[in-house]
Design a protein around this motif. Structure first.
Motif, mmCIF file in Angstrom:
data_model
loop_
_atom_site.group_PDB
_atom_site.id
_atom_site.type_symbol
_atom_site.label_atom_id
_atom_site.label_comp_id
_atom_site.label_asym_id
_atom_site.label_seq_id
_atom_site.Cartn_x
_atom_site.Cartn_y
_atom_site.Cartn_z
ATOM 1 N N SER A 45 24.415 9.488 -47.723
ATOM 2 C CA SER A 45 23.338 10.875 -49.168
ATOM 3 C C SER A 45 22.233 9.946 -49.216
ATOM 4 O O SER A 45 22.467 8.964 -49.481
ATOM 5 N N SER A 46 21.428 10.833 -48.916
ATOM 6 C CA SER A 46 20.562 10.421 -49.214
ATOM 7 C C SER A 46 20.187 10.347 -50.659
ATOM 8 O O SER A 46 18.993 10.654 -51.373
ATOM 9 N N LEU A 47 21.280 11.341 -50.918
ATOM 10 C CA LEU A 47 20.978 12.227 -53.106
ATOM 11 C C LEU A 47 21.489 11.528 -53.640
ATOM 12 O O LEU A 47 21.424 11.624 -54.813
ATOM 13 N N ASP A 48 22.980 11.046 -53.620
ATOM 14 C CA ASP A 48 23.730 10.584 -54.179
ATOM 15 C C ASP A 48 24.726 9.487 -53.972
ATOM 16 O O ASP A 48 25.192 9.153 -52.353
ATOM 17 N N PHE A 49 24.460 8.778 -54.611
ATOM 18 C CA PHE A 49 25.247 7.361 -54.746
ATOM 19 C C PHE A 49 26.802 8.178 -54.782
ATOM 20 O O PHE A 49 27.631 8.428 -55.915
ATOM 21 N N PRO A 50 28.112 7.848 -54.218
ATOM 22 C CA PRO A 50 29.510 8.045 -54.050
ATOM 23 C C PRO A 50 29.449 7.265 -55.776
ATOM 24 O O PRO A 50 29.707 6.079 -56.074
ATOM 25 N N SER A 51 30.064 8.120 -56.220
ATOM 26 C CA SER A 51 30.723 8.018 -57.964
ATOM 27 C C SER A 51 31.934 8.147 -58.484
ATOM 28 O O SER A 51 32.312 8.210 -59.952
ATOM 29 N N THR A 91 29.412 0.944 -58.771
ATOM 30 C CA THR A 91 28.850 1.624 -58.845
ATOM 31 C C THR A 91 27.333 1.785 -58.707
ATOM 32 O O THR A 91 26.814 1.157 -57.746
ATOM 33 N N TRP A 92 26.679 2.524 -58.651
ATOM 34 C CA TRP A 92 24.657 2.250 -58.771
ATOM 35 C C TRP A 92 24.051 1.510 -59.475
ATOM 36 O O TRP A 92 23.632 0.947 -58.828
ATOM 37 N N GLN A 93 24.595 1.464 -60.207
ATOM 38 C CA GLN A 93 24.084 0.458 -61.179
ATOM 39 C C GLN A 93 24.946 -1.126 -61.031
ATOM 40 O O GLN A 93 24.015 -1.718 -60.970
ATOM 41 N N THR A 94 26.020 -1.302 -60.596
ATOM 42 C CA THR A 94 26.702 -2.551 -59.854
ATOM 43 C C THR A 94 27.035 -2.650 -58.784
ATOM 44 O O THR A 94 27.316 -3.494 -58.085
#
Length: 588
Positions: A283-289, A299-302
Motif C-alpha cells: 500500500s502507498s498509504l500505510d506501512f504494515p504495522s 516497523t516503518w522505523q526499523t
C-alpha cells in the motif's frame, strides 16, 4: 311417476378422466318421458366437476326425487376441456433443456462466456453506466461478453481483470472518476494472476516477475525511476504507458521463481517454486504495522535501507516447504507440505486460530495453529488440505481419517470403518455478520469452529460403486462474506448420442456472511450465518432451494459460442468474493 334410476355402468362411464362429447349424451337425455330434466343436468355438472378435480367416483344406485326447479340454478354447468393431440416429439437436446435447469446453465456458460457481478455499486464496479447504489442480483458486465479471463479481483471502488492474453484491465471510480468503462492499462507483461490491496495492484507474470501498480490512473501516468528511491511517498518505475514498481525477491535459487501472490490491505505475500515465502508492503498509504509481514520487530522505523516495499523473506518458514498462502485484511496464513498451518498478523478477532490476547492483539512471527487439538479424544487423524482467508476470517479444510485408537481406549473402531475420511471445514475470526458460516453470530473466536453444513458430506460414486466424501473444491473469501464451491460429482459429457435424459450438471455453490450491499446474490439484504444457495445467474426461475439453484461449470475443453460453433478453448466458471461485491466469471 317414478324417477329414473341411473345404471351402475352409466355412472362408471362418467368417472373416466377424459370425457368425449358422445359420452355425455346419456346425461342430457335422461328422463322418464324422453324430455331433458334439470335435476339430470345438475348431475352432469357434478360429474364434470368431480372428474376435473381428480376425485374418485363411486357407483352406487341413486334415486332422483321429483322437485321444483329453483329460480336460479344451484350449480353452474362445468366447462369440459378436451385433451389436444400432442405435437411432434422434442429432440434430445430440447428434452434435456426441459428436464434440467442445470443443463441449461452449463450450456449458457459455454455459449455466452463472460462476467456476472452484483453487490455495492458505489464505486461503479458492478454497473459502470448506472447510478444505482446496489445491484441486488447477478448482472452481466457487458464489456466482458464473450471473453474468458485469467484472473479477476474486485473491491467496492475498483475492479481488476487479466485478459486471456495477459493484459491488465481496470475500472471503477478509484481508477478513474471520468472513465467508467473498463480500460486496458498494463500491456505486454503476460500476467497470470493479480491481488489487490487498499490502493495498489500486485500482478504476477508467467516468468515469475511481480509488479506493484497503483490503482489510480493519475498515479499510473506520473512518477519516475525508483531504483534509488527510499522515500515513503513512492515514485513509481516508469514504462511507456503505466508506471509500476518491481517487487522481485533477492537471492532466489537457480530456477526458483515466484509462483503465487496474495494481498491484504497493506501487505502481500509471495510464494516461490521452492516453498519459500516473502512479504512486502503493498500500500502507498500505510506501512504494515500489525505483524502481518511475519518479520519480528519490522516497523516503518526499523525497516532496512532501500525502498519501503522491498520483499523480506519470512525466515521462520524457510525450512517448512510452504505450498499455499492466504491473506486477510491484516493477517497471513501459510500451509506447509506436511499439513502444518502457520499464522501471523492481526488477531483481534481470533482470526489466527488461537484466542486473542487483548494485551497484544497481534503476532509478528509465524506460529503453528493447533488444529490437531480439534480432534483430541477422537479416533480421527487430521490433515489440513487447504487454507483461505479474507477480512478478519480464516478457513481450514481438513481430511480426518478414522484410525484405531490406543489399546484400551474408549472407542474400538470396526475394521470396516478404518481409513474412512470425513472432510471438515473450520472457520475462525469475526462472525457478527455471519461470515463464520457456523449458524451463529459471534464477535470473536476463541478457537476454530466447524461449519457443519459443509462438513462430513458424502455421495455415491457411480464409477467406483462406493460412497465417497464430498470435498470443498474452492473457497473464495471477501471482506465479510464467502462462498464454497463443492467438489460433488458433475457431468459435462451429455452428447447427441446419449439418452435425452442424460443431462449436464455442475458443482454446487453455497454462500454466507454479510449482505448489506446484496453481495450474497440472494436478492435480499439480510445477513446469512449459514451456507445457502442462490438462484440461477440469469434469474430464469429464482428457485434457489429447489431444482433451479445456481451451479458452477467445472473446466472443460469446448467450442465457445452459440451452438458450439466458435473457437476451441479450455474454460471454467470461477467465483470472486471481494469487498461488498461478488463476481462469477469464465476463467481461462
Amino acid at each position: 311417476m317414478a324417477s329414473p334410476l341411473m345404471s351402475r355402468a352409466a355412472l362408471r362411464q362418467t368417472s373416466r378422466l377424459r370425457i368425449s362429447q358422445s359420452q355425455t349424451q346419456w346425461v342430457r337425455h335422461a328422463s322418464s318421458n324422453g324430455q331433458p330434466r334439470r335435476s339430470a343436468a345438475r348431475w352432469a355438472g357434478l360429474v364434470a366437476v368431480g372428474v376435473a378435480s381428480g376425485a374418485a367416483v363411486y357407483a352406487y344406485p341413486l334415486v332422483f326425487k321429483k322437485e321444483e326447479a329453483p329460480s336460479t340454478p344451484q350449480f353452474e354447468q362445468a366447462e369440459l376441456v378436451f385433451e389436444k393431440p400432442r405435437g411432434k416429439a422434442a429432440s434430445k437436446e430440447e428434452n434435456r433443456e426441459l428436464v434440467s435447469s442445470q443443463h441449461v446453465q452449463v450450456k449458457k456458460s459455454w455459449e455466452h462466456p463472460g462476467v456476472y457481478v452484483w453487490g455495492s455499486n458505489a464505486g461503479k464496479v458492478v454497473a459502470p453506466d448506472s447510478n444505482e447504489a446496489v445491484i441486488k442480483t447477478p448482472r452481466r458486465l457487458a464489456y466482458f461478453d464473450g471473453q474468458i479471463l485469467r484472473d479477476l479481483k474486485l473491491d467496492r471502488d475498483f475492479g481488476v481483470a487479466v485478459t486471456e492474453n495477459g493484459d491488465l484491465v481496470q475500472w471503477g471510480v478509484a481508477f478513474s472518476k471520468t472513465e467508467t468503462a473498463p480500460t486496458v492499462t498494463l500491456k505486454g507483461k503476460n500476467l497470470v494472476k493479480v491481488a489487490i490491496s487498499r490502493d495498489r495492484i500486485i500482478a504476477l507474470s508467467s516468468s515469475g516477475s511481480v509488479y506493484s501498480i497503483p490503482v489510480a490512473s493519475d498515479d499510473q501516468a506520473a512518477g519516475s525511476s525508483t531504483k534509488t528511491n527510499s522515500s515513503w511517498i513512492p515514485f513509481w518505475s516508469s514504462s511507456p504507458a503505466v508506471n509500476y514498481r518491481s517487487l522481485n525477491p533477492k537471492d532466489l535459487g537457480w530456477g526458483e521463481k515466484v509462483v503465487d501472490v496474495s494481498s491484504g490491505l497493506e501487505h502481500c505475500l509471495m510464494l516461490t517454486s521452492k516453498g519459500r515465502v516473502f512479504s512486502a508492503a503493498s500500500s502507498s498509504l500505510d506501512f504494515p504495522s500489525k505483524g502481518q509481514l511475519g518479520v519480528p520487530g519490522l516497523t516503518w522505523q526499523t525497516r532496512p535501507e532501500g525502498t519501503y516495499d522491498q520483499p523480506h523473506e519470512v525466515e521462520k518458514l524457510r525450512d517448512s516447504k510452504i505450498k499455499s498462502i492466504a491473506t486477510g485484511d491484516f493477517h497471513s496464513l501459510a500451509l506447509a507440505s506436511d499439513g502444518t498451518v502457520f499464522s501471523f498478523g492481526d488477531n483481534s478477532a481470533g482470526q489466527l486460530g488461537v484466542q486473542s490476547d487483548l494485551g497484544r492483539p497481534y503476532a509478528d512471527a509465524p506460529t503453528p495453529v493447533p488444529l490437531s487439538k480439534l480432534y483430541s479424544g477422537t479416533n480421527f487423524l487430521p490433515q489440513v488440505t487447504s487454507i483461505a482467508a479474507g477480512g478478519q476470517n480464516s478457513y481450514f479444510t481438513i481430511d480426518a481419517t478414522k484410525v484405531q485408537g490406543p489399546v484400551g481406549g474408549k472407542e474400538v473402531v470396526p475394521a470396516r470403518d478404518l481409513g474412512k475420511v470425513a472432510v471438515d471445514i473450520w472457520a475462525c475470526g469475526e462472525g457478527i455478520k455471519g461470515s463464520l458460516g457456523t449458524g451463529k453470530w459471534t464477535h470473536i473466536s476463541s478457537a476454530p469452529t466447524k461449519i457443519k453444513a459443509l462438513s462430513n458430506l458424502n455421495e455415491y460414486d457411480e464409477k467406483s460403486k462406493t460412497v465417497v466424501p464430498i470435498r470443498v473444491a474452492h473457497l473464495s473469501v471477501g471482506s465479510d462474506h464467502a462462498c464454497a464451491v463443492m467438489g460433488n460429482a458433475t457431468n459435462l459429457s451429455a452428447s447427441g448420442q446419449a439418452s435425452g435424459n442424460d443431462t449436464n450438471f455442475g458443482a454446487d455453490v453455497l454462500w454466507w456472511g454479510g449482505n448489506e450491499s446484496y453481495q450474497l446474490g440472494t436478492g435480499k439484504r439480510n445477513n446469512v450465518n449459514a451456507p445457502t444457495y442462490i438462484g440461477e445467474l440469469d434469474g430464469g426461475h429464482g428457485d434457489a432451494e429447489g431444482s433451479h439453484r445456481f451451479q458452477i461449470t467445472p473446466r472443460k475443453t469446448v467450442r465457445l459460442g452459440e451452438g458450439g460453433t466458435g473457437r476451441k478453448a479450455s474454460v471454467e466458471q470461477r467465483i470472486e468474493c471481494g469487498r461488498l461485491v461478488t463476481a462469477v466469471y469464465s476463467g481461462a
